[in-house]
Design a protein around this motif. Structure first.
Motif, PDB file in Angstrom:
ATOM      1  N   TRP A   1      -3.988   6.729   4.078  1.00 49.07           N
ATOM      2  CA  TRP A   1      -3.435   6.454   2.743  1.00 49.07           C
ATOM      3  C   TRP A   1      -2.356   7.478   2.386  1.00 49.07           C
ATOM      4  O   TRP A   1      -1.260   7.130   1.963  1.00 49.07           O
TER       5      TRP A   1
ATOM      6  N   GLY B   1       1.830   2.540  -3.219  1.00 50.28           N
ATOM      7  CA  GLY B   1       0.785   3.055  -4.094  1.00 50.28           C
ATOM      8  C   GLY B   1      -0.266   2.045  -4.494  1.00 50.28           C
ATOM      9  O   GLY B   1      -1.121   2.342  -5.329  1.00 50.28           O
TER      10      GLY B   1
ATOM     11  N   PHE C   1      -4.346  -1.552   0.013  1.00 49.57           N
ATOM     12  CA  PHE C   1      -4.841  -0.675   1.077  1.00 49.57           C
ATOM     13  C   PHE C   1      -6.290  -1.021   1.410  1.00 49.57           C
ATOM     14  O   PHE C   1      -6.705  -1.001   2.575  1.00 49.57           O
TER      15      PHE C   1
ATOM     16  N   HIS D   1      -0.581   9.352   4.261  1.00 48.03           N
ATOM     17  CA  HIS D   1       0.563   9.432   5.169  1.00 48.03           C
ATOM     18  C   HIS D   1       1.197   8.069   5.452  1.00 48.03           C
ATOM     19  O   HIS D   1       2.029   7.962   6.335  1.00 48.03           O
ATOM     20  N   LEU D   2       0.801   7.059   4.675  1.00 51.36           N
ATOM     21  CA  LEU D   2       1.246   5.702   4.997  1.00 51.36           C
ATOM     22  C   LEU D   2       2.767   5.562   4.963  1.00 51.36           C
ATOM     23  O   LEU D   2       3.355   4.819   5.742  1.00 51.36           O
ATOM     24  N   ARG D   3       3.403   6.296   4.063  1.00 58.04           N
ATOM     25  CA  ARG D   3       4.862   6.167   3.961  1.00 58.04           C
ATOM     26  C   ARG D   3       5.584   6.738   5.181  1.00 58.04           C
ATOM     27  O   ARG D   3       6.772   6.530   5.354  1.00 58.04           O
TER      28      ARG D   3
ATOM     29  N   ALA E   1       0.835  -1.210   0.000  1.00 56.89           N
ATOM     30  CA  ALA E   1       0.000   0.000   0.000  1.00 56.89           C
ATOM     31  C   ALA E   1       0.864   1.253   0.000  1.00 56.89           C
ATOM     32  O   ALA E   1       0.547   2.244  -0.664  1.00 56.89           O
ATOM     33  N   SER E   2       1.972   1.211   0.723  1.00 53.55           N
ATOM     34  CA  SER E   2       2.810   2.410   0.780  1.00 53.55           C
ATOM     35  C   SER E   2       3.543   2.641  -0.534  1.00 53.55           C
ATOM     36  O   SER E   2       4.095   3.708  -0.762  1.00 53.55           O
TER      37      SER E   2
END
Lengths: 427, 211
Positions: free
Chosen positions: B80, B38, B43, B82-84, B35-36
């Motif tokens: 989503w 993309g 996600f 800020h997941l990184r 998810a991180s």
């Protein structure tokens, strides 16, 4: 609702939990497809924008036990030394040299834990510093003759702030044994006269009431320190009870601006200033942001304004770009994207009243003009101005580039890094 | 390895995630990693696992299903984006809880005075109250929830519905642990509930003052 008929009910915790389950029981939410579709339409923030990646953070190392007598003696000796060093330091501070236009010198960048330098056209690449375990942020001195950088020698060790000549010689450790550096970005803040470097670092949390976590960190134990650039000593500045980070000197060296807050996240982070000796700490205006608000504050060249990132008018968690007069008046949100896009890490051009920052790409704003988005910089890091103000550096996960103000990539280096500094040269 | 639980199969299949269901288990860390990078479908699986519980928590805090939906969507969109920045994948659940509660409280603040609260368990659907029955407890708790502010509901929901410990509850709300404990105590006092076997205890004398 009237509760006059309600009597106190004694419930075991398990029954209260079951009752809440019962109250909340409902059909399964049906909007997962909407969430997935929304995610598909929404760009994620690049990893570099999470500022803890910019900051050499680490968990504090556990201290070894020290006999009390030795500790008391050491503290007394340190206090006397710091007092003498402070007196000597203040007495010998040179006056700030007259501001003259700089030209573009070497570009320093991180390559793993090494510092590599190259000419602005990409030629002459050579390793300047090597041998450390990890490299933090770095910054050239205002006269371009020295480079300050954060370095961790060993895995699990602490951070040292080191100053070297621009050719890598004469290393001096000006601060050491720092468990966590809290700012600023992109590098240590040199005093305008080059005599000292300000930085912020984590101090020990009070044992009785540890700091609550908020967002991506805690906001009660960071303090500002100043290290003499010749390695003769460091001292803590400012209000001992105020969380403080990201110091930046006014152009005349008389004042330091910083982001400040306290342990209550609902209060948020405000812009503060203090005299350069740490006295007269005062909040400027009421502009407030959460978490890493004011992580980079930057004085305009004439010292009349300060720019920083802080909350939008309707949401302190959404960062916009604010310009605030040095007396705290006339706070203006100059962000190009007032709704929904975080705008971060602003800086003034070194030669004029132009601003650059990042908001899903590099944004430039010349004085009196509307902000301009730069296509092709969506994954670039916050821009770093060239000393002559005619180009900027932007690091990405794939490498970094030198762009001119027309948006043309002049040099592209396939060395992923967020550690970048550009040397000013003077005739 | 965690089991996919709450995400409706039809939704996952619709979004091409049927294979994950066929296997029965997914690696949450792997999903976060995808998810991180993309992958919004990964996600979806990740969020789907938590969605029912987040939605319920939001409805308990806001007492308005539409607002609750808005809050959860806002929280998941923020997750989503800020997941990184999430450094420790094992903290994903707690992080999502925090984002959801904060989104609820933000919405509650914005809509202060404009709430249209609804009863989550319609009385006409419930059997006659029985002092010892679960339904009676639920009706009582439902009424008492209506008597307190969203910020107080949040601490009750975090601790008793999402089963967060007091330190975790405090961390989720960004307040000191002592404040979380006193806020929870005050909420229960106003709800006229004494929790017998919890670490908190509200004396009958204290509750009687509000009776």
């Amino acid at each position: 609702m009237s509760h006059s008929d309600a009597t106190t009910r004694n419930l075991p915790a398990a029954r209260l939990r079951a009752a809440l389950d019962e109250v909340g029981a409902a059909a399964r939410p049906d909007y997962l497809p909407d969430i997935v579709a929304q995610a598909g339409r929404t760009r994620q923030r690049p990893a570099w924008t999470f500022l803890e990646r910019w900051l050499p953070m680490d968990i504090a190392v556990r201290r070894q036990g020290v006999p009390r007598a030795v500790l008391v003696f050491a503290i007394l000796a340190l206090l006397i030394t710091m007092l003498l060093a402070t007196v000597a330091f203040i007495g010998t501070r040179p006056t700030r040299p007259a501001l003259t236009a700089a030209s573009n010198g070497s570009i320093a960048f991180g390559s793993d834990a090494d510092i590599v330098v190259m000419e602005p056209d990409g030629s002459g690449r050579r390793t300047l510093i090597s041998g450390a375990f990890e490299l933090g942020n770095m910054a050239y001195s205002p006269d371009g003759r020295r480079l300050a950088y954060w370095s961790k020698l060993l895995a699990g060790g602490t951070w040292d702030l080191i100053v070297v000549d621009a050719d890598g010689g004469n290393p001096v450790t000006v601060a050491s044994a720092i468990s966590e550096v809290t700012g600023p970005s992109p590098g240590p803040a040199w005093a305008p006269d080059g005599s000292a470097i300000a930085y912020s670092a984590r101090t020990e949390p009070p044992a009785a009431s540890p700091c609550p976590q908020w967002g991506t960190g805690d906001f009660c134990t960071s303090r500002i320190f100043v290290a003499a650039a010749d390695g003769s000593g460091t001292r803590q500045l400012g209000d001992p009870d105020l969380d403080a980070r990201s110091p930046d000197w006014s152009p005349d060296g008389s004042t330091i601006a910083f982001g400040g807050g306290n342990a209550n996240p609902n209060v948020g982070v405000h812009l503060y200033v203090m005299d350069a000796d740490g006295s007269d700490v005062r909040q400027l205006g009421n502009v407030v942001g959460s978490d890493w608000a004011f992580i980079r504050v930057d004085w305009s060249n004439d010292g009349t304004k300060i720019v920083g990132q802080a909350g939008a008018a309707d949401n302190i968690s959404d960062w916009d770009i604010w310009v605030i007069s040095a007396d705290g008046s006339d706070a203006t949100n100059v962000g190009a994207h007032p709704q929904g896009i975080d705008e971060v890490l602003p800086s003034w051009a070194p030669d004029r009243d132009a601003l650059a920052w990042w908001a899903n790409g590099v944004v430039l704003q010349e004085e009196g003009a509307a902000p301009v988005d730069f296509p092709g910089t969506e994954n670039a890091a916050a821009p770093i101005w060239s000393p002559d103000g005619k180009q900027f550096l932007a690091g990405t996960d794939a490498g970094f580039m030198v762009m001119d103000l027309d948006g043309n990539v002049q040099v592209s280096v396939e060395s992923p890094t967020e550690r970048l500094a550009w040397q000013p040269l003077f005739d | 390895m965690e089991r996919i639980g709450a995400a409706p199969r039809s939704i996952l299949v619709k979004h091409g995630m049927g294979r994950a269901i066929e296997r029965g288990t997914v690696d949450q860390t792997g999903l976060i990693e995808r998810a991180s990078q993309g992958d919004h479908e990964a996600f979806g699986v990740l969020v789907g696992e938590h969605l029912a519980r987040l939605d319920t928590a939001a409805r308990l805090i806001l007492r308005d299903p539409e607002l609750a939906r808005d809050a959860v969507q806002e929280a998941t969109l923020r997750a989503w984006k800020h997941l990184r920045g999430l450094r420790d994948p094992s903290r994903f659940d707690a992080w999502l809880h925090r984002l959801t509660v904060n989104a609820c409280l933000d919405l509650a603040r914005k809509r202060r005075g404009r709430f249209f609260e609804v009863e989550l368990t319609p009385l006409h659907d419930a059997p006659a109250p029985d002092a010892t029955s679960r339904v009676a407890d639920a009706l009582y708790v439902e009424r008492m929830l209506a008597a307190i502010e969203p910020a107080q509901r949040a601490v009750v929901v975090l601790h008793y519905f999402l089963d967060l410990s007091l330190p975790e509850t405090a961390a989720a709300l960004g307040i000191p642990e002592g404040t979380a404990k006193s806020r929870l105590n005050r909420a229960l006092t106003q709800m006229r509930i004494t929790v017998a076997d919890d670490e908190l205890f509200v004396s009958s004398a204290a509750t009687e003052r509000f009776a």
